[in-house]
Design an enzyme around this catalytic site. Structure first.
Site, PDB file in Angstrom:
ATOM      1  N   THR A 142      -4.949  -4.010   1.067  1.00  0.00           N
ATOM      2  CA  THR A 142      -5.062  -2.604   0.632  1.00  0.00           C
ATOM      3  C   THR A 142      -4.772  -2.550  -0.875  1.00  0.00           C
ATOM      4  O   THR A 142      -5.667  -2.767  -1.672  1.00  0.00           O
ATOM      5  CB  THR A 142      -4.123  -1.674   1.429  1.00  0.00           C
ATOM      6  OG1 THR A 142      -2.798  -2.171   1.360  1.00  0.00           O
ATOM      7  CG2 THR A 142      -4.574  -1.550   2.863  1.00  0.00           C
ATOM      8  N   GLU A 144       3.864  -4.051  -5.624  1.00  0.00           N
ATOM      9  CA  GLU A 144       3.239  -3.076  -6.515  1.00  0.00           C
ATOM     10  C   GLU A 144       3.940  -3.052  -7.875  1.00  0.00           C
ATOM     11  O   GLU A 144       5.125  -2.749  -7.969  1.00  0.00           O
ATOM     12  CB  GLU A 144       3.260  -1.690  -5.865  1.00  0.00           C
ATOM     13  CG  GLU A 144       2.222  -1.602  -4.749  1.00  0.00           C
ATOM     14  CD  GLU A 144       2.284  -0.305  -3.970  1.00  0.00           C
ATOM     15  OE1 GLU A 144       1.327  -0.051  -3.213  1.00  0.00           O
ATOM     16  OE2 GLU A 144       3.258   0.433  -4.101  1.00  0.00           O
ATOM     17  N   LYS A 178      -0.639  -9.226   4.456  1.00  0.00           N
ATOM     18  CA  LYS A 178      -0.979  -8.240   3.430  1.00  0.00           C
ATOM     19  C   LYS A 178       0.203  -7.294   3.267  1.00  0.00           C
ATOM     20  O   LYS A 178       1.046  -7.172   4.153  1.00  0.00           O
ATOM     21  CB  LYS A 178      -2.232  -7.467   3.799  1.00  0.00           C
ATOM     22  CG  LYS A 178      -2.156  -6.595   5.023  1.00  0.00           C
ATOM     23  CD  LYS A 178      -1.542  -5.237   4.861  1.00  0.00           C
ATOM     24  CE  LYS A 178      -2.116  -4.497   3.679  1.00  0.00           C
ATOM     25  NZ  LYS A 178      -1.430  -3.171   3.546  1.00  0.00           N
ATOM     26  N   ASN A 231       1.781   4.366  -7.529  1.00  0.00           N
ATOM     27  CA  ASN A 231       2.155   5.248  -6.425  1.00  0.00           C
ATOM     28  C   ASN A 231       2.011   6.723  -6.746  1.00  0.00           C
ATOM     29  O   ASN A 231       1.973   7.560  -5.854  1.00  0.00           O
ATOM     30  CB  ASN A 231       3.558   4.904  -5.932  1.00  0.00           C
ATOM     31  CG  ASN A 231       3.512   3.651  -5.093  1.00  0.00           C
ATOM     32  OD1 ASN A 231       2.845   3.621  -4.082  1.00  0.00           O
ATOM     33  ND2 ASN A 231       4.159   2.599  -5.577  1.00  0.00           N
ATOM     34  N   THR A 283       6.423  -7.463   8.700  1.00  0.00           N
ATOM     35  CA  THR A 283       5.831  -6.697   7.619  1.00  0.00           C
ATOM     36  C   THR A 283       4.515  -6.091   8.017  1.00  0.00           C
ATOM     37  O   THR A 283       3.942  -6.388   9.056  1.00  0.00           O
ATOM     38  CB  THR A 283       5.587  -7.549   6.387  1.00  0.00           C
ATOM     39  OG1 THR A 283       5.214  -6.655   5.342  1.00  0.00           O
ATOM     40  CG2 THR A 283       4.444  -8.512   6.613  1.00  0.00           C
ATOM     41  N   THR A 308      -5.488   9.513  -5.414  1.00  0.00           N
ATOM     42  CA  THR A 308      -6.462  10.178  -6.285  1.00  0.00           C
ATOM     43  C   THR A 308      -7.605   9.235  -6.648  1.00  0.00           C
ATOM     44  O   THR A 308      -7.494   8.037  -6.482  1.00  0.00           O
ATOM     45  CB  THR A 308      -5.803  10.667  -7.578  1.00  0.00           C
ATOM     46  OG1 THR A 308      -5.238   9.551  -8.254  1.00  0.00           O
ATOM     47  CG2 THR A 308      -4.744  11.683  -7.266  1.00  0.00           C
TER      48      THR A 308
END
EC number: 2.3.1.35
Lengths: 404, 404
Positions: free
Chosen positions: A152, A275, A178, A399, A189, A404
């Site tokens: 993702t 991230e 992932k 995040n 996870t 968007t």
């Protein structure tokens, strides 16, 4: 920005385990977002799942089905099918039914998995329309593409693969994972799959998947947010060697070692690709009185936004580390017994700044991409290690802009 | 970037309580960083302190001295005197001794407070050199400047003040607070002082400070990092009215109400001025089975970096809220009983997206600077409320650059 994470390693195929990838357009058109996995008849399948009370519809179905003979695992990205209520359960069932009908197996022999945005209805039609392409793609040497197919916000696919020999036979243990955000697994996870061609009795396999998860996926955190969809599956296709009926013996020990090593690599790969991550951080707590207090201290350090921003800034702001150690809730902790090291540099000795410590030493360690924070509590002989990342501008950007 | 925090309100002087401010140059030259407070003879002083095991040297001394007659409180910013070991304790004593010698009181009648960087030696000489200026400045109408004098990364000074009448007498309750980061008080916040001219027996005052802290400072969080120096002090100078010997009666009730209201305003001011804050967020958990599970859910939501970044982005990403509710650890939580509201908009009904909900409704709420996240657990009739902020680029910048 993945830290120390390169291309996929050689992914040894697992006899009796095939993977097929397709593009269903769940969230974005053209993206590989559907992965079908087939286990040979007679395979045993074990798994551990999130303890989040808002666990997703597919997780609820997996928990019900585990223990029965499983033939297919079907995974979509782009939509988590979580917090979707009864319609979500029905949608997951429809996907499983389509797999069962296409391939001539029973509904209960199909396990569903989803990952992506929470709370949106699953577009069942898009997924079932792409099923034939995934079925046509089923191959044993398809691991690398499947690693891509479950991504993702990951920037790189994550895989690990080992082989071992036992009494003239070669066994393979191969897996993919992932996850890059909403990572603080509490069982496993957000999607990890490991398969082996060994033949393992179901109870033994279930104990092994739990053990491997506890040593790997249950020891990582990126943002402290436990996902609704965490699932870690271990599949044994039974194509090679004698049946393992007990958690003992030379073959079991080699398998256990290989499964745990693969799980560890997959878990660490998730952290490396966290991230916005610019640092890969190992938090090692030593001399604790018990496992729980070691983990409490390690997670307090790993979750502290102040420590994570200091790591991002390469600032050896050790005061923030001792503050987190202090609020971790260890009963009766004596600050004057606490030592802290950054890699090999002792920064805190007996609760205060080490006499030998210079800011330059700390700064030199913090410049590195991989950092070990080692904390000694002076209370016992228990040690625990977890892995985490820093908190960067990029984390906030990713995040803040996710939908968007 | 403070959210809805204006200029200091009218700060009613408290009879028998004077404040003096000076510049000691602890961290930066010319900055007001030293505040001396004098309590009239016969005052009672109560306080609550951080439960961080790495509590600072001044906190350790305060805890020892509380209960004895206190005459002076001396506060420096720019240095927390935490994780400084025995030399830190001695440094705090030296500051207290200088106050005691200058003003003719006993060492034990002086309470020290520090806030700022952790782990650096306290520059005692700078502080004692500035003491005469602080003493010369002691005045009862000096609250506003004292509010400035205790600031660190705060962008605005924080004060609250109330008066009430009882049997022809006018009583004042006035206070200041500071704090903008490392805020998740676990007894009280990083420096709050409230004084009243009422006369209150020490045990009654101690119970009241605990109650006020539990309703205010113990219900806020910015980054989940419990400070090493949290202290919340309540001083009663005994200059007005009869002695309050018990936690009962009309006068006590009015005082209790005023103290709790002032503490609440001071605590919320800290959140409004949270590091990088662009949103002031109230998290209200209703229908819980007990206080603890309400707080567990509220803090899980308030600490989630995913929710905090969504708040920053004004993104009504409610899936992240239900995920946090789900991992808060409430035993046996039933997702189909959970409702979630953003202000008055129901976004989650019975565990899934409310049928009436549109993304536009959520987006409209999220655009506002003050947001209420209301969560109903459907388990009982317990309610708890806490206050927090979002997580912005500015938070990362401030904390990545704090020591540079």
């Amino acid at each position: 920005m993945a830290v120390g994470l390169g291309a996929m390693p050689v992914m040894h195929p697992v006899k009796g385990f095939a993977l097929g990838i397709a593009s269903a357009g769940v969230k974005k058109a053209g993206r590989r977002d559907l992965v079908l996995m087939r286990c040979a008849e007679g395979s045993t399948v074990a798994g551990v799942f999130t303890q989040n009370a808002f666990c997703a519809a597919p997780v609820q179905l997996c928990k019900q089905r585990l223990g029965q003979p499983v033939r297919y695992l079907v995974t979509n990205t782009g939509n988590a099918n979580a917090a979707t209520g009864q319609p979500g359960l029905e949608a997951a069932q429809q996907v499983c039914q389509a797999v069962a009908d296409s391939l001539g197996v029973a509904l209960e022999q199909v396990l569903p998995f989803s990952t992506g945005v929470i709370g949106e209805p699953l577009p069942v039609g898009k997924i079932t329309a792409a099923l034939p392409a995934a079925i046509a793609d089923l191959r044993e040497d398809n691991w690398a593409l499947a690693g891509e197919g479950i991504m993702t916000t990951d920037t790189l696919p994550k895989g690990a693969s080992l082989q071992f020999e036992h009494e003239g036979e070669t066994y393979s243990v191969t897996g993919i994972s992932k996850g890059a955000g909403m990572i603080r697994p509490n069982m496993a996870t957000m999607l990890g799959y490991v398969a082996t061609d060994a033949k393992v009795a179901a109870p033994v396999l279930q104990a092994l998947v739990k053990q491997a998860a506890d040593l790997s996926f249950n020891r990582i955190t990126i943002d402290g947010d436990t996902s609704t969809n965490d699932s870690f599956m271990l599949i044994a296709t039974g194509q090679t060697g004698p049946a393992i009926e007990q958690a003992a013996g030379g073959l079991y020990q080699k398998l256990q070692e290989a499964v745990c090593a693969v799980a560890m690599q997959l878990a660490q790969a998730i952290v490396r690709d966290g991230e916005g991550a610019t640092k890969f951080v190992t938090v090692q707590v030593e001399q604790g009185g018990n496992v729980q207090e070691c983990l409490d201290v390690a997670y307090a350090v790993a979750h502290s936004p102040l420590i994570k921003t200091a790591l991002f800034a390469s600032d050896p702001n050790w005061g923030r580390i001792v503050a987190a150690v202090g609020y971790a809730g260890v009963p009766g902790l004596e600050q004057e017994k606490v030592n802290v090291f950054l890699n090999d540099v002792c920064i805190v000795r007996d609760g205060g700044r080490a006499v030998s410590y210079t800011e330059e030493q700390g700064a030199a360690v913090m410049q590195q991409a991989e950092i070990l924070i080692r904390i000694q509590l002076g209370r016992g002989d228990c040690n625990e290690t977890i892995w985490t990342t820093d908190l960067s501008h990029e984390y906030v950007r990713i995040n803040a802009e996710y939908r968007t």
